[in-house]
Design an enzyme around this catalytic site. Sequence first.
Site, PDB file in Angstrom:
ATOM      1  CE  LYS A  99      10.476 -64.756  75.331  1.00 60.15           C
ATOM      2  NZ  LYS A  99      11.486 -65.804  75.609  1.00 60.15           N
ATOM      3  CE1 TYR A 154      16.914 -55.704  42.319  1.00 58.55           C
ATOM      4  CE2 TYR A 154      15.834 -54.196  40.802  1.00 58.55           C
ATOM      5  CZ  TYR A 154      15.967 -54.736  42.068  1.00 58.55           C
ATOM      6  OH  TYR A 154      15.154 -54.291  43.072  1.00 58.55           O
ATOM      7  CE  LYS A 180      17.127 -48.286  45.480  1.00 61.27           C
ATOM      8  NZ  LYS A 180      16.532 -48.385  46.829  1.00 61.27           N
ATOM      9  CE  LYS A 182      18.644 -53.248  43.901  1.00 60.34           C
ATOM     10  NZ  LYS A 182      18.224 -52.840  45.260  1.00 60.34           N
ATOM     11  CG  ASP A 211      20.282 -50.773  47.466  1.00 57.59           C
ATOM     12  OD1 ASP A 211      20.990 -51.045  48.452  1.00 57.59           O
ATOM     13  OD2 ASP A 211      19.091 -51.145  47.364  1.00 57.59           O
ATOM     14  CB  ALA A 212      26.053 -51.819  48.658  1.00 62.02           C
ATOM     15  CD  GLU A 237      18.772 -48.129  49.367  1.00 59.09           C
ATOM     16  OE1 GLU A 237      17.989 -49.070  49.598  1.00 59.09           O
ATOM     17  OE2 GLU A 237      18.551 -47.275  48.482  1.00 59.09           O
ATOM     18  CD  GLU A 263      15.986 -52.382  51.043  1.00 56.30           C
ATOM     19  OE1 GLU A 263      15.770 -53.531  50.601  1.00 56.30           O
ATOM     20  OE2 GLU A 263      16.284 -51.413  50.319  1.00 56.30           O
ATOM     21  CG  HIS A 320      12.111 -51.212  50.524  1.00 55.74           C
ATOM     22  ND1 HIS A 320      11.264 -52.244  50.886  1.00 55.74           N
ATOM     23  CD2 HIS A 320      12.941 -51.716  49.586  1.00 55.74           C
ATOM     24  CE1 HIS A 320      11.586 -53.316  50.194  1.00 55.74           C
ATOM     25  NE2 HIS A 320      12.589 -53.029  49.396  1.00 55.74           N
ATOM     26  CD  GLU A 339      12.737 -48.881  46.296  1.00 56.22           C
ATOM     27  OE1 GLU A 339      13.804 -49.241  45.791  1.00 56.22           O
ATOM     28  OE2 GLU A 339      12.315 -49.306  47.385  1.00 56.22           O
TER      29      GLU A 339
END
Length: 388
Positions: A99, A154, A180, A182, A211-212, A237, A263, A320, A339
């Site tokens: 669907k 990270y 990049k 975090k 990047d949040a 981001e 992403e 991404h 990336e």
Amino acid sequence: MKILRILEKDLPITSPGANAVVDFAGLTTSAVAIVTDAYRDGKPLVGYGFGSIGRWSVGGMLRERFIPRIVAAEPESLRDEAGGIDPFACWNAAMRNEKPGGHGDRAAALGALDMALWDLRAKAEHVPLYRLLADRYRDGQANEEVAVYATGGYYQQGGDYRALKDELKGYIDLGYNEVKIKIGGAPLAEDMKRIEAAIAVLGDGSRLAVDANGRFGLETALAYGRAMSDYGLRWYEEPGDPLDFQLMAVVAEHYDGPLATGENIFSSQDARNLLRYGGMRSERDFVQFDCGLAYGLPDYLRVLDIMRRHGWSPRRLHPHGGHQMSLHLAAGLGLGGNESYPSVFQPLGSFADCSKVENGRIRLPDAPGVGLELKSGLKTWLDNAFRL
């Protein structure tokens, strides 16, 4: 050529720590092997794929719905006029009786299957996938080099700014110009110190993206935007939920620097709505749609068409995932860059062992297919998992 069987396995991925929302401990993805009756160098011709990086494996969907539909189809219906396996026909067979809507893990299941189908097709034609795509969709014009940026930064337990600086220095030593990190997993003031530590290594805020991971509500997203406004960052981001287009539009009204998202947009329909309602600025912002998470190439081509119709250049698309499928799309379809995960999400992160980053750019090898076997750790896993 005929498909004999399609196999799937859960592929464990080493975790980098946590972002603002997710702890990646125990992360897996779904790997697929499509085995044919053709042979190359005395071995069965096999296409390999996986459902990108950052989402969990989707083996149940593959086993119970999508693989059986392809296997049950008449072999002739899956071949093109030249007798080769047609990835589009196989995709249509897999999606039969599905669907509209429901773009979530289903999209990653199709992404894994589709990657394996295009790996197979390029191997059958004895060309790298990027060359096949350039011949089909760009009159043979391929990007011989692709701009790549390193993703890391990270949140690590017990981590400090010195560890962050050392990590980023390592990426620069590997040949990357842009990185990049975090944000959103610590208080705003602490995140600003992390950003300043990163800029101290890079020398310029334009070489740093943040990047949040969709963490913020509107007020926090705006507060971060205000706090970062003087850094001149490469981009900010995914400040809020990826489907909160109003939040994105309001942030775009107040944050003058480049924004990025995409992403976690898993369909051409949602991509269209993002460009319609998300306030994204085609001359300034970036989108990061990941083929491996979003139904594969058939829907990705629709996304590129939607971008053009909304006034966006493909050069504003930086996929991404940090994997070879996205890299082939960037080179073959003329995207803006890709990336990279140089030290995390192994064995999938980064590219072929023979590909080296130089001045922030990378060249693809000439091996047929996507080239997953060109990563020694991944090849070992594929050989042991599927034993073909």
